[in-house]
Design a protein around this motif. Structure first.
Motif, PDB file in Angstrom:
ATOM      1  N   GLY A  74      25.338  65.876 -26.050  1.00 22.15           N
ATOM      2  CA  GLY A  74      23.926  65.388 -26.342  1.00 22.15           C
ATOM      3  C   GLY A  74      23.102  66.669 -26.996  1.00 22.15           C
ATOM      4  O   GLY A  74      23.698  67.333 -27.882  1.00 22.15           O
ATOM      5  N   ALA A  75      21.832  66.987 -26.449  1.00 24.28           N
ATOM      6  CA  ALA A  75      21.137  67.956 -27.377  1.00 24.28           C
ATOM      7  C   ALA A  75      21.732  69.405 -27.405  1.00 24.28           C
ATOM      8  O   ALA A  75      21.683  70.027 -28.276  1.00 24.28           O
ATOM      9  CB  ALA A  75      19.922  67.643 -26.615  1.00 24.28           C
TER      10      ALA A  75
ATOM     11  N   ALA B 230      24.979  60.366 -29.834  1.00 24.68           N
ATOM     12  CA  ALA B 230      24.137  59.871 -28.796  1.00 24.68           C
ATOM     13  C   ALA B 230      22.879  60.441 -29.614  1.00 24.68           C
ATOM     14  O   ALA B 230      22.993  61.476 -30.187  1.00 24.68           O
ATOM     15  CB  ALA B 230      24.341  60.304 -27.708  1.00 24.68           C
ATOM     16  N   ASP B 231      21.547  60.031 -29.220  1.00 27.54           N
ATOM     17  CA  ASP B 231      20.446  60.609 -29.648  1.00 27.54           C
ATOM     18  C   ASP B 231      20.235  61.962 -29.114  1.00 27.54           C
ATOM     19  O   ASP B 231      20.183  62.432 -27.893  1.00 27.54           O
ATOM     20  CB  ASP B 231      19.243  59.572 -29.305  1.00 27.54           C
TER      21      ASP B 231
ATOM     22  N   PRO C  90      16.682  64.149 -23.199  1.00 25.59           N
ATOM     23  CA  PRO C  90      16.962  65.319 -22.172  1.00 25.59           C
ATOM     24  C   PRO C  90      18.465  65.588 -22.036  1.00 25.59           C
ATOM     25  O   PRO C  90      19.316  64.792 -22.115  1.00 25.59           O
ATOM     26  CB  PRO C  90      16.066  64.929 -20.950  1.00 25.59           C
ATOM     27  N   ARG C  91      18.778  66.821 -21.576  1.00 30.65           N
ATOM     28  CA  ARG C  91      20.131  67.151 -20.977  1.00 30.65           C
ATOM     29  C   ARG C  91      20.509  66.150 -19.682  1.00 30.65           C
ATOM     30  O   ARG C  91      19.530  65.965 -18.895  1.00 30.65           O
ATOM     31  CB  ARG C  91      20.335  68.486 -20.860  1.00 30.65           C
ATOM     32  N   PRO C  92      21.684  65.802 -19.616  1.00 29.69           N
ATOM     33  CA  PRO C  92      22.028  65.118 -18.516  1.00 29.69           C
ATOM     34  C   PRO C  92      21.874  66.103 -17.113  1.00 29.69           C
ATOM     35  O   PRO C  92      22.403  67.186 -17.381  1.00 29.69           O
ATOM     36  CB  PRO C  92      23.330  64.608 -18.741  1.00 29.69           C
TER      37      PRO C  92
ATOM     38  N   ALA D 159      27.568  51.371 -21.869  1.00 26.92           N
ATOM     39  CA  ALA D 159      26.087  51.601 -22.337  1.00 26.92           C
ATOM     40  C   ALA D 159      26.013  52.643 -23.417  1.00 26.92           C
ATOM     41  O   ALA D 159      26.539  53.719 -23.187  1.00 26.92           O
ATOM     42  CB  ALA D 159      25.383  51.874 -21.184  1.00 26.92           C
ATOM     43  N   ARG D 160      25.341  52.413 -24.209  1.00 24.68           N
ATOM     44  CA  ARG D 160      25.155  53.500 -25.460  1.00 24.68           C
ATOM     45  C   ARG D 160      24.141  54.272 -24.871  1.00 24.68           C
ATOM     46  O   ARG D 160      23.015  53.896 -24.298  1.00 24.68           O
ATOM     47  CB  ARG D 160      24.967  52.825 -26.786  1.00 24.68           C
ATOM     48  N   ALA D 161      24.136  55.520 -25.481  1.00 28.80           N
ATOM     49  CA  ALA D 161      22.678  56.435 -25.147  1.00 28.80           C
ATOM     50  C   ALA D 161      21.614  55.779 -25.715  1.00 28.80           C
ATOM     51  O   ALA D 161      21.710  55.214 -26.643  1.00 28.80           O
ATOM     52  CB  ALA D 161      23.054  57.709 -25.694  1.00 28.80           C
ATOM     53  N   GLY D 162      20.538  55.779 -24.980  1.00 33.54           N
ATOM     54  CA  GLY D 162      19.487  55.423 -25.221  1.00 33.54           C
ATOM     55  C   GLY D 162      19.313  53.893 -25.064  1.00 33.54           C
ATOM     56  O   GLY D 162      18.248  53.278 -25.464  1.00 33.54           O
ATOM     57  N   THR D 163      20.047  53.241 -24.546  1.00 36.63           N
ATOM     58  CA  THR D 163      20.185  51.892 -24.251  1.00 36.63           C
ATOM     59  C   THR D 163      19.918  51.503 -22.787  1.00 36.63           C
ATOM     60  O   THR D 163      20.735  52.067 -21.998  1.00 36.63           O
ATOM     61  CB  THR D 163      21.493  51.251 -24.874  1.00 36.63           C
ATOM     62  N   PHE D 164      19.068  50.816 -22.502  1.00 38.60           N
ATOM     63  CA  PHE D 164      18.783  50.403 -21.259  1.00 38.60           C
ATOM     64  C   PHE D 164      19.150  49.093 -20.921  1.00 38.60           C
ATOM     65  O   PHE D 164      19.146  48.132 -21.956  1.00 38.60           O
ATOM     66  CB  PHE D 164      17.301  50.498 -20.957  1.00 38.60           C
TER      67      PHE D 164
END
Lengths: 294, 543
Positions: B92-93, B131-132, B136-138, B400-405
């Motif tokens: 991620g970030a 991922a986006d 925020p960091r996990p 589930a993809r990041a940013g996907t609910f």
């Protein structure tokens, strides 16, 4: 008022034994009736049948004893001397060492002693009961009639086995002081290193009697055991021995050889060797004492 | 050799007890003899001979030992089997930090160095690549749940910094860049708000963007914010802001009228340490501002009643606009998880709401290794519904993809509102009502829809604007460990794993039973032997 004496130790002398003891006077003549002539020794004056010899007449002698045949032949008056018909003195000696207090040996010893005294008294004899201990020969009691049997039992019950017998010293003292032709009864387990040759002091003295050998099964026929520490009752010596079957057989063989040795020497001086073991009936002992002891 | 139940080895205590009892009972018995005259020629038993144990004791001790070993489940070792090492790498970030990838590679190389050729290393990067970055960091608990998912002989987490408490079953390697010292900086936008002209003191003035800039570096820095219509097309610039070390300042940028979409970018003006010191986390330097309603595509498969209910909820939120083209929509609403997932996979950064199972569609399975997790969404908590939560395995998260609910259900019998966020944890709320709920069975359905859309599309920053890419403050504050690069955990050797070998329980039990049987029959055998042996001669008369 009850003047009956207190009964002796009930364990050593139970009621059945006391009853047997009371039957001894009646049993002795009956048993002797079947005994061949010459087996009984008598001594002393005053009898009616046993001729000893002649002596000169002294005033006051019974005229019925004057031997008129001799007076007619020799011209002097003599009277016949006759021995009284009674037994010789019987010496009963009991091994008083501690070894006689274990394994039922004491019961055998004191009952044999009591029966021997009773038999001798019933035969109208005199009895000396003594004890061999620590090299000494101690007289416990002299018995002349049946009235003292109770005292005999009390003494036997009171005299507990202890210490060592030291037969090598005690036996010569007994034998040296013994009258000729007396009867000698030694009651012992013969667990001693004393040379049985000590019996030969009796040789040529006309002494008869027997060795009443108390043979304790624990000694003469030990059980097979695992490691066991045996403690000598007399000396306190300890030996840890594993008595397997072979070792037990060796011990039994040694005991048999030891008994044979004493028996040979006893026969050599006119004594009989009679083994007794705990557990046998008192009646059997009585019968053997009457029939087998000379 | 190994034991299944080692506690049973306590039974071996019986051995010395038996030995002592045998010694005690084997002590020679003392017997008083009238005389040792005839024993004199016999040899004394030596003490060593007396200590010798008899067969009874040997058999009893052997039986006790065998039983203890059998009860302990003695097993022989099998051959070493392939070890599986599971390594979770924080992505991620934080992956935009310079030297991060190099540190990760170094750590993984160190990990591989401990492995045998037959061993297997499973590396999971979470959030996954692509991922986006503006998320925020996990949290560490998400990485921990991922590390524990699935079968593995050792579990590693390669993350930015050590957590306060490292769990015992997981090893952590901290990969914060080493040697940061005083030369690093991390500046980012941590909060954004849009002030509309109606709300401003000057009614006729332009709208303004208020942003909070946070500086986590040890040295002061000068920054400014620029507003771009598109990349390089600057439409407004803020004043230069001097930020002290570990300081936060508010910055205001004018927002020209007529803009529907703008990008707020943080620019670094002065870097005392030198221009070659880059910002540690570029991901927090840009925020996307989007004005207007979010486009929502409502599947035509919805029943008229449900469609009416959904449209009413969207209308009540005031932030959604229903569109007919699913390609341009940012949110998909409909039945069935399969369609929702397919839609979300094709369009990262979008949101899919699967309201109910479609037909006979099987429910989403909750993995057996799901770890419970507290539900932290305050808005859901406000609904005062009974909640349960579970952290799903990585395999489930892969859907589930990041940013996907994804809102779905848990079982046919009881549907669950399901919420997945980008930190890799699926959140489950308990059924709102007993039985299979209907969409309108909860009076809070409209509020739920609004909450989920708000969480998925980004916070409403006012004036009809939505801000995307505002990172959590803890992400911007990310900085190096005091000790720098932390590879100490790699020094811990990996455990040797052997396959289970042959069990000795039954052979040992049989042997113990044989010993006991022999022990029982020994006296009988001896009796038989004595019966055939010599009997002692009876007492004989010698004259």
């Amino acid at each position: 008022m009850n003047d009956r004496p207190t009964p002796p130790d009930a364990e050593l002398f139970p009621a059945s034994f006391l009853r047997l003891l009371s039957l001894v006077p009646a049993a002795v003549p009956r048993l002797h009736a079947g005994v061949a002539d010459g087996r009984r020794a008598v001594r002393g004056e005053g009898g009616r049948f046993l001729f000893r010899g002649h002596r000169s007449y002294r005033p006051g002698d019974d005229l019925s004893r004057v031997d008129w045949n001799v007076a007619a032949r020799l011209g002097r008056i003599v009277v016949r001397q006759l021995d009284a018909e009674r037994d010789v003195k019987t010496e009963v000696w009991l091994d008083g060492s501690a070894s006689m207090g274990t394994g039922g040996a004491r019961i055998v010893g004191v009952r044999l002693a009591a029966l021997s005294v009773a038999i001798a008294v019933a035969a109208d004899g005199r009895v000396r009961l003594g004890c061999l201990r620590e090299g000494r020969a101690q007289t416990l009691i002299d018995v002349r009639d049946r009235s003292r049997m109770h005292a005999v039992l009390e003494l036997l019950a009171r005299d507990a086995p202890r210490s060592r017998a030291d037969m090598a010293k005690a036996l010569p003292r007994v034998l040296d002081g013994m009258d000729r032709r007396s009867r000698f009864l030694l009651i012992s387990d013969l667990l001693t290193r004393t040379d049985p040759g000590v019996l030969h002091a009796l040789a040529g003295r006309g002494v008869r009697g027997a060795l009443l050998h108390v043979r304790i099964p624990e000694v003469v026929r030990p059980e097979v055991r695992a490691d066991t520490t045996y403690i000598d009752a007399e000396t306190g010596e300890r030996r840890t021995v594993r008595l397997d079957e072979a070792a037990a057989a060796r011990v039994a063989e040694r005991a048999a050889r030891h008994a044979d040795l004493w028996a040979r020497h006893a026969r050599g001086v006119g004594l009989r060797h009679l083994p007794f073991a705990p557990g046998e009936p008192d009646e059997a002992w009585l019968r053997r004492l009457i029939l087998e002891v000379p | 050799m190994t034991f299944v139940w080692p506690l049973a080895l306590v039974g071996l205590v019986a051995l010395p007890i038996l030995w002592l009892l045998a010694r005690r009972s084997g002590r020679p018995q003392e017997v008083v003899m009238p005389s040792l005259l005839f024993l004199a020629a016999e040899l004394d038993v030596s003490p060593a001979g007396r200590r010798r144990l008899d067969p009874h004791t040997w058999l009893a001790m052997a039986a006790a030992a065998l039983l203890a070993l059998a009860a302990a489940g003695l097993r022989s070792f099998g051959e070493e089997r392939t070890r599986v090492v599971r390594a979770i790498v924080e992505g991620g970030a934080i992956s935009s930090v310079p030297s991060w990838q190099a540190n990760v590679a170094t750590a993984l190389a160190g990990l591989r160095a401990q492995l045998e050729p037959a061993d297997r290393l499973d590396v999971v990067v979470w959030p996954p690549a692509g991922a986006d970055l503006a998320q925020p960091r996990p949290p560490f608990r998400a990485l921990e749940a991922l590390a524990r998912a699935g079968e593995a002989d050792a579990r590693w987490i390669l993350c930015w910094a050590h957590p306060a408490h490292v769990p015992a079953d997981v090893r952590v390697v901290a990969l914060a860049p080493s040697g940061l010292g005083t030369t690093w900086r991390s500046t980012g936008v941590v909060a954004v708000g849009v002030e509309s002209p109606e709300a401003a003191a000057t009614q006729d003035g332009p709208a303004r963007v208020h942003a909070t800039v946070h500086h986590a570096g040890p040295q002061p820095a000068t920054v400014r914010l620029v507003l771009e219509r598109s990349a390089g097309d600057v439409v407004a610039t803020s004043a230069d802001i001097l930020l002290a070390a570990r300081d936060a300042r508010g910055v205001t940028v004018e927002l020209p009228a007529g803009l529907e979409r703008a990008r707020l970018v943080l620019q670094h003006i002065a870097v005392p340490e030198g221009a070659d010191v880059p910002d540690l986390l570029p991901a927090d330097d840009a925020v996307l501002l989007v004005r207007g309603l979010a486009d929502v595509y409502v599947s035509p498969a919805l029943s008229p009643a449900d469609r009416e209910l959904v449209l009413a909820a969207l209308d009540a939120s005031g932030r959604m606009r229903v569109v007919d083209d699913p390609a341009s929509a940012r949110c998909w609403l409909g039945y069935g998880a399969a369609a929702a997932l397919a839609w979300a996979r094709g369009q990262a950064g979008r949101m899919a709401l699967a309201l109910q199972p479609a037909g006979d569609e099987p429910p989403l399975a909750v993995p057996g290794d799901a770890a419970p997790r507290a539900l932290v969404d305050a808005r859901t908590r406000d609904l005062a519904v009974t909640r349960t939560a579970a952290a799903f395995s990585h395999a489930a998260l892969g859907a589930a993809r990041a940013g996907t609910f994804l809102v779905g259900w848990g079982s046919d019998a009881a549907a669950y509102p399901l919420l997945s966020d980008h930190d890799g944890v699926l959140q489950l709320a308990a059924p709102l009502h007993a039985g299979r709920p209907r969409l309108g069975s909860t009076p809070f359905f409209a509020l739920l829809i609004d909450n989920w859309l708000r969480a998925g599309l980004g916070p409403d920053v006012g004036g009809g604007w939505v801000a995307e890419g505002v990172l959590d403050l803890r992400t911007t504050e990310a900085r190096g460990q005091a000790d720098g690069f932390e590879f100490a955990a790699l020094d811990t050797p990996l455990p040797r794993v052997r396959a289970a070998g042959t069990s000795w329980t039954w052979p040992l039990s049989i042997a113990a039973a044989a010993c006991l049987a022999l022990l029982w029959s020994l006296p009988w055998l001896r009796m038989r032997r004595k019966g055939t042996g010599r009997r002692p001669a009876p007492l004989r008369r010698t004259s």
